[in-house]
Design a protein around this motif. Structure first.
Motif, PDB file in Angstrom:
ATOM      1  N   ALA A  81       0.827  -1.215   0.000  1.00 30.94           N
ATOM      2  CA  ALA A  81       0.000   0.000   0.000  1.00 30.94           C
ATOM      3  C   ALA A  81       0.864   1.270   0.000  1.00 30.94           C
ATOM      4  CB  ALA A  81      -0.931  -0.015   1.206  1.00 30.94           C
ATOM      5  N   PHE A  82       1.973   1.231   0.764  1.00 31.21           N
ATOM      6  CA  PHE A  82       2.826   2.434   0.847  1.00 31.21           C
ATOM      7  C   PHE A  82       3.439   2.773  -0.518  1.00 31.21           C
ATOM      8  CE2 PHE A  82       7.173   4.179   1.633  1.00 31.21           C
ATOM      9  CZ  PHE A  82       6.767   5.459   1.989  1.00 31.21           C
ATOM     10  N   THR A  83       4.033   1.763  -1.162  1.00 26.24           N
ATOM     11  CA  THR A  83       4.695   1.998  -2.461  1.00 26.24           C
ATOM     12  C   THR A  83       3.682   2.500  -3.489  1.00 26.24           C
ATOM     13  OG1 THR A  83       6.238   0.249  -1.923  1.00 26.24           O
ATOM     14  CG2 THR A  83       6.107   0.869  -4.243  1.00 26.24           C
ATOM     15  N   PHE A  84       2.524   1.863  -3.525  1.00 20.11           N
ATOM     16  CA  PHE A  84       1.498   2.270  -4.499  1.00 20.11           C
ATOM     17  C   PHE A  84       1.032   3.707  -4.213  1.00 20.11           C
ATOM     18  CE2 PHE A  84      -0.175  -2.365  -5.256  1.00 20.11           C
ATOM     19  CZ  PHE A  84       1.022  -2.680  -5.884  1.00 20.11           C
ATOM     20  N   THR A  85       0.744   3.996  -2.934  1.00 20.87           N
ATOM     21  CA  THR A  85       0.230   5.330  -2.582  1.00 20.87           C
ATOM     22  C   THR A  85       1.264   6.397  -2.914  1.00 20.87           C
ATOM     23  OG1 THR A  85      -1.073   4.335  -0.818  1.00 20.87           O
ATOM     24  CG2 THR A  85      -0.737   6.707  -0.680  1.00 20.87           C
ATOM     25  N   MET A  86       2.513   6.115  -2.597  1.00 19.63           N
ATOM     26  CA  MET A  86       3.589   7.071  -2.870  1.00 19.63           C
ATOM     27  C   MET A  86       3.652   7.375  -4.361  1.00 19.63           C
ATOM     28  SD  MET A  86       5.601   8.813  -1.265  1.00 19.63           S
ATOM     29  CE  MET A  86       6.839   8.814  -0.084  1.00 19.63           C
ATOM     30  N   GLN A  87       3.608   6.325  -5.171  1.00 21.41           N
ATOM     31  CA  GLN A  87       3.708   6.537  -6.635  1.00 21.41           C
ATOM     32  C   GLN A  87       2.513   7.326  -7.158  1.00 21.41           C
ATOM     33  OE1 GLN A  87       4.888   3.213  -9.123  1.00 21.41           O
ATOM     34  NE2 GLN A  87       5.859   2.212  -7.400  1.00 21.41           N
ATOM     35  N   LEU A  88       1.346   7.051  -6.627  1.00 21.00           N
ATOM     36  CA  LEU A  88       0.142   7.774  -7.075  1.00 21.00           C
ATOM     37  C   LEU A  88       0.240   9.252  -6.697  1.00 21.00           C
ATOM     38  CD1 LEU A  88      -2.506   5.089  -6.055  1.00 21.00           C
ATOM     39  CD2 LEU A  88      -2.000   5.813  -8.401  1.00 21.00           C
ATOM     40  N   LEU A  89       0.650   9.515  -5.449  1.00 20.74           N
ATOM     41  CA  LEU A  89       0.746  10.915  -5.001  1.00 20.74           C
ATOM     42  C   LEU A  89       1.815  11.653  -5.812  1.00 20.74           C
ATOM     43  CD1 LEU A  89       0.482  10.383  -1.117  1.00 20.74           C
ATOM     44  CD2 LEU A  89      -1.264  11.385  -2.605  1.00 20.74           C
ATOM     45  N   GLU A  90       2.944  10.982  -6.040  1.00 23.96           N
ATOM     46  CA  GLU A  90       4.009  11.623  -6.833  1.00 23.96           C
ATOM     47  C   GLU A  90       3.537  11.925  -8.254  1.00 23.96           C
ATOM     48  OE1 GLU A  90       7.880   9.865  -4.420  1.00 23.96           O
ATOM     49  OE2 GLU A  90       7.210   8.831  -6.230  1.00 23.96           O
ATOM     50  N   ALA A  91       2.596  11.089  -8.735  1.00 18.42           N
ATOM     51  CA  ALA A  91       2.050  11.320 -10.082  1.00 18.42           C
ATOM     52  C   ALA A  91       0.926  12.352 -10.059  1.00 18.42           C
ATOM     53  CB  ALA A  91       1.535   9.996 -10.655  1.00 18.42           C
ATOM     54  N   GLY A  92       0.640  12.923  -8.894  1.00 17.61           N
ATOM     55  CA  GLY A  92      -0.372  13.992  -8.801  1.00 17.61           C
ATOM     56  C   GLY A  92      -1.793  13.486  -8.627  1.00 17.61           C
ATOM     57  N   LYS A  93      -1.946  12.168  -8.374  1.00 19.38           N
ATOM     58  CA  LYS A  93      -3.300  11.649  -8.120  1.00 19.38           C
ATOM     59  C   LYS A  93      -3.582  11.728  -6.620  1.00 19.38           C
ATOM     60  CE  LYS A  93      -2.835   8.182 -11.840  1.00 19.38           C
ATOM     61  NZ  LYS A  93      -3.482   8.840 -12.972  1.00 19.38           N
ATOM     62  N   SER A  94      -4.799  12.108  -6.272  1.00 15.94           N
ATOM     63  CA  SER A  94      -5.155  12.125  -4.853  1.00 15.94           C
ATOM     64  C   SER A  94      -5.490  10.715  -4.392  1.00 15.94           C
ATOM     65  CB  SER A  94      -6.352  13.041  -4.614  1.00 15.94           C
ATOM     66  OG  SER A  94      -5.948  14.381  -4.782  1.00 15.94           O
ATOM     67  N   ALA A 113       4.751  13.924   0.413  1.00 16.59           N
ATOM     68  CA  ALA A 113       4.689  13.673  -1.047  1.00 16.59           C
ATOM     69  C   ALA A 113       3.485  14.379  -1.652  1.00 16.59           C
ATOM     70  CB  ALA A 113       4.615  12.172  -1.316  1.00 16.59           C
ATOM     71  N   ALA A 114       2.365  14.352  -0.939  1.00 17.47           N
ATOM     72  CA  ALA A 114       1.146  15.023  -1.439  1.00 17.47           C
ATOM     73  C   ALA A 114       1.387  16.534  -1.502  1.00 17.47           C
ATOM     74  CB  ALA A 114      -0.033  14.692  -0.533  1.00 17.47           C
ATOM     75  N   GLU A 115       2.059  17.051  -0.493  1.00 15.33           N
ATOM     76  CA  GLU A 115       2.366  18.484  -0.436  1.00 15.33           C
ATOM     77  C   GLU A 115       3.180  18.909  -1.666  1.00 15.33           C
ATOM     78  OE1 GLU A 115       1.318  20.412   2.127  1.00 15.33           O
ATOM     79  OE2 GLU A 115       2.146  22.121   1.012  1.00 15.33           O
ATOM     80  N   LYS A 116       4.151  18.059  -1.997  1.00 16.85           N
ATOM     81  CA  LYS A 116       5.043  18.371  -3.126  1.00 16.85           C
ATOM     82  C   LYS A 116       4.307  18.384  -4.453  1.00 16.85           C
ATOM     83  CE  LYS A 116       9.782  16.991  -2.490  1.00 16.85           C
ATOM     84  NZ  LYS A 116      10.594  15.797  -2.473  1.00 16.85           N
ATOM     85  N   SER A 117       3.434  17.382  -4.652  1.00 17.77           N
ATOM     86  CA  SER A 117       2.822  17.251  -5.990  1.00 17.77           C
ATOM     87  C   SER A 117       1.527  18.034  -6.111  1.00 17.77           C
ATOM     88  CB  SER A 117       2.555  15.779  -6.294  1.00 17.77           C
ATOM     89  OG  SER A 117       1.452  15.326  -5.524  1.00 17.77           O
ATOM     90  N   TYR A 121      -3.969  13.765   0.254  1.00 15.53           N
ATOM     91  CA  TYR A 121      -3.970  12.451   0.898  1.00 15.53           C
ATOM     92  C   TYR A 121      -4.926  12.562   2.074  1.00 15.53           C
ATOM     93  CZ  TYR A 121      -2.226   8.140   3.051  1.00 15.53           C
ATOM     94  OH  TYR A 121      -2.135   6.867   3.590  1.00 15.53           O
ATOM     95  N   LEU A 122      -6.063  11.870   1.969  1.00 12.62           N
ATOM     96  CA  LEU A 122      -7.134  12.025   2.957  1.00 12.62           C
ATOM     97  C   LEU A 122      -7.423  10.681   3.637  1.00 12.62           C
ATOM     98  CD1 LEU A 122      -9.571  14.191   0.754  1.00 12.62           C
ATOM     99  CD2 LEU A 122      -7.795  14.991   2.328  1.00 12.62           C
ATOM    100  N   LYS A 320      -4.947  22.291  -3.113  1.00  8.24           N
ATOM    101  CA  LYS A 320      -4.406  21.568  -1.967  1.00  8.24           C
ATOM    102  C   LYS A 320      -5.196  21.899  -0.706  1.00  8.24           C
ATOM    103  CE  LYS A 320      -1.204  19.056  -0.237  1.00  8.24           C
ATOM    104  NZ  LYS A 320      -2.153  18.060   0.200  1.00  8.24           N
ATOM    105  N   LYS A 321      -5.624  20.877   0.010  1.00  3.82           N
ATOM    106  CA  LYS A 321      -6.254  21.125   1.313  1.00  3.82           C
ATOM    107  C   LYS A 321      -5.140  21.295   2.355  1.00  3.82           C
ATOM    108  CE  LYS A 321      -9.894  18.802   2.553  1.00  3.82           C
ATOM    109  NZ  LYS A 321     -11.174  19.513   2.503  1.00  3.82           N
ATOM    110  N   ILE A 322      -5.311  22.257   3.247  1.00  5.45           N
ATOM    111  CA  ILE A 322      -4.274  22.467   4.270  1.00  5.45           C
ATOM    112  C   ILE A 322      -4.556  21.493   5.406  1.00  5.45           C
ATOM    113  CG2 ILE A 322      -3.256  24.116   5.895  1.00  5.45           C
ATOM    114  CD1 ILE A 322      -4.197  26.296   3.932  1.00  5.45           C
ATOM    115  N   PHE A 323      -3.684  20.519   5.561  1.00  7.54           N
ATOM    116  CA  PHE A 323      -4.066  19.361   6.327  1.00  7.54           C
ATOM    117  C   PHE A 323      -2.829  18.523   6.611  1.00  7.54           C
ATOM    118  CE2 PHE A 323      -6.053  15.059   6.086  1.00  7.54           C
ATOM    119  CZ  PHE A 323      -6.950  15.242   7.104  1.00  7.54           C
TER     120      PHE A 323
END
Ligand code: HSE
Length: 405
Positions: A81-94, A113-117, A121-122, A320-323
């Motif tokens: 789950a971590f690797t997949f989520t990281m790749q999705l966030l880096e690709a700009g997907k929520s 990672a979400a902040e950067k792209s 991430y909710l 971006k949600k401030i979160f």
């Protein structure tokens, strides 16, 4: 809007079901767009499922689909789950998730990672199942300094304790029933040993005080030592035993956070929270005590929170949600056993005069069928380490914290 779901277990299948059955209302909430499930990732085969055509075993089908902007991760566990989520966030997907283990272990990295792209991430579904708690804590209580949090955070153990207290049911039978109802983790040890509640405490503490708290910083005790004898003694003083996660503000650079069974007195908002229900009591310096209550586990309640996050993410594409929270530091979470004073319930094999000479006057409890060499009593307030010192020469059977919430 095209979305994807990773993990088609209890929660993931609930997410697809809620999207199917609630798209009319979802459209109103997103401002016109329905959610369309384009891919479901799972390694298992579901040939008879009405969504059979959507299944894939290849994560890249989701990562490389440029039309998919929001993904629900309901796989559970840290990897993959971590690797997949990281790749999705880096690709700009929520990404939205019900995976409390992942948020508790890796939330800081994923939020960064979400902040950067610029993706979101909710994780509303990661604590309290269907109960809104993450948004209320981060938004509605934003004006407060949080003084403390106490929560019944695990549906399975609350279900088991309720059955023991109200029906005198055996622990194993109650656990089996919780598993049959889809409340328990794949490995129910995580429920009964308190690890699941510990992960939720990490998330609430990180959110409340802005610094990541990891599971190994939260001293955790489960419910496997609780017996019907303890239940009987405590009910004689109008109390019930609950598995509580507790978080206490000490100073700006110190908090305490722990999970354990606790005696809750009748009359407390937490005492009447039964079965699979959860409740989270938040103490703010402006608002006072507020309590969030609802179904803490189960397919559709948890899916309700996941889909709400998907709707929110869909409404905030490229916004971006401030979160979130930042990093903690060594010594930030202190040993509660040295710092937090409270009364304790003690059951022991000892004569009353030995107890009195160690503790002075205490409140003795009784139960039907009490053996003549057994005592149970409630102490004055003290730290757990002070308690253990006083008990050095006493043959202890069980100790349970008594909470003031
Ligand atoms: N096993 C968990 C519980 C599921 O019983 O609360 C919801 O997080």
């Amino acid at each position: 809007m095209k979305v994807a779901v990773m993990g088609y277990g209890t929660v993931g299948s609930g997410v697809v079901e809620v999207i199917d059955s609630h798209n009319d209302v979802i459209k109103k909430r997103t401002g016109g767009e329905a959610l369309e499930v384009a891919h479901i990732l799972d390694l298992r085969d579901f040939p008879d499922d009405s969504h059979a055509a959507l299944f894939t075993k290849d994560f890249n089908d989701i990562l490389n689909d440029s039309e998919v902007k929001v993904v629900a991760e309901t796989m559970g566990g840290v990897e993959p789950a971590f690797t997949f989520t990281m790749q999705l966030l880096e690709a700009g997907k929520s990404v939205v998730t019900s995976n409390k283990e992942l948020v508790a272990q890796k939330g800081l990295k994923l939020l960064e990672a979400a902040e950067k792209s610029g993706a979101n991430y909710l994780f509303e579904a990661s604590v309290g199942g269907g109960i809104p708690i993450i948004r209320p804590m981060s938004q509605c209580l934003a004006a407060n300094n949080i003084e403390g949090v106490a929560g019944i955070l695990n549906g399975t153990t609350n279900f088991i304790l309720t059955k023991m207290i109200e029906e005198g049911m055996d622990f194993d039978d109650a656990l089996k029933l919780a598993q049959d109802n889809g409340y328990a983790e794949k490995d129910p040890t995580a429920d009964i040993e308190g690890f699941d509640a510990c992960r939720k405490v990490c998330i609430l503490a990180s959110l409340a005080f802005g610094k990541h708290v990891y599971p190994n910083q939260v001293q955790t005790e489960g419910i496997t030592n609780i017996t019907l004898e303890d239940v009987a003694y405590i009910s004689s003083v109008k109390g019930v035993i609950k598995l509580l996660g507790q978080i206490k503000y000490i100073s700006d650079d110190k908090i305490a956070a722990f999970v354990s069974p606790a005696v809750v007195q009748h009359g407390s908002q937490l005492a009447s929270v039964n079965d699979v229900f959860n409740a989270i009591l938040v103490r703010g310096d402006a608002v006072g005590d507020v309590c969030f209550y609802g179904p803490g586990a189960g397919k559709l309640p948890t899916a309700s929170a996941v889909v709400a996050d998907m709707v929110d993410a869909a409404k905030h594409i490229f916004r971006k949600k401030i979160f979130g929270w930042g990093a903690g530091f060594e010594g930030y979470v202190v040993d509660y056993k040295d710092t937090i004073e409270m009364p304790f319930y003690v059951r022991a094999k000892a004569p009353t005069n030995k107890v009195q000479s160690a503790f002075g006057e205490v409140k003795f409890l009784s139960r039907i069928g009490q053996p003549s060499n057994e005592v149970a009593f409630i102490t004055d307030k003290m730290t757990e380490n002070q308690l253990r010192d006083k008990l050095t020469n006493i043959d202890v059977i069980n100790i349970i914290k008594v909470t003031s919430y």
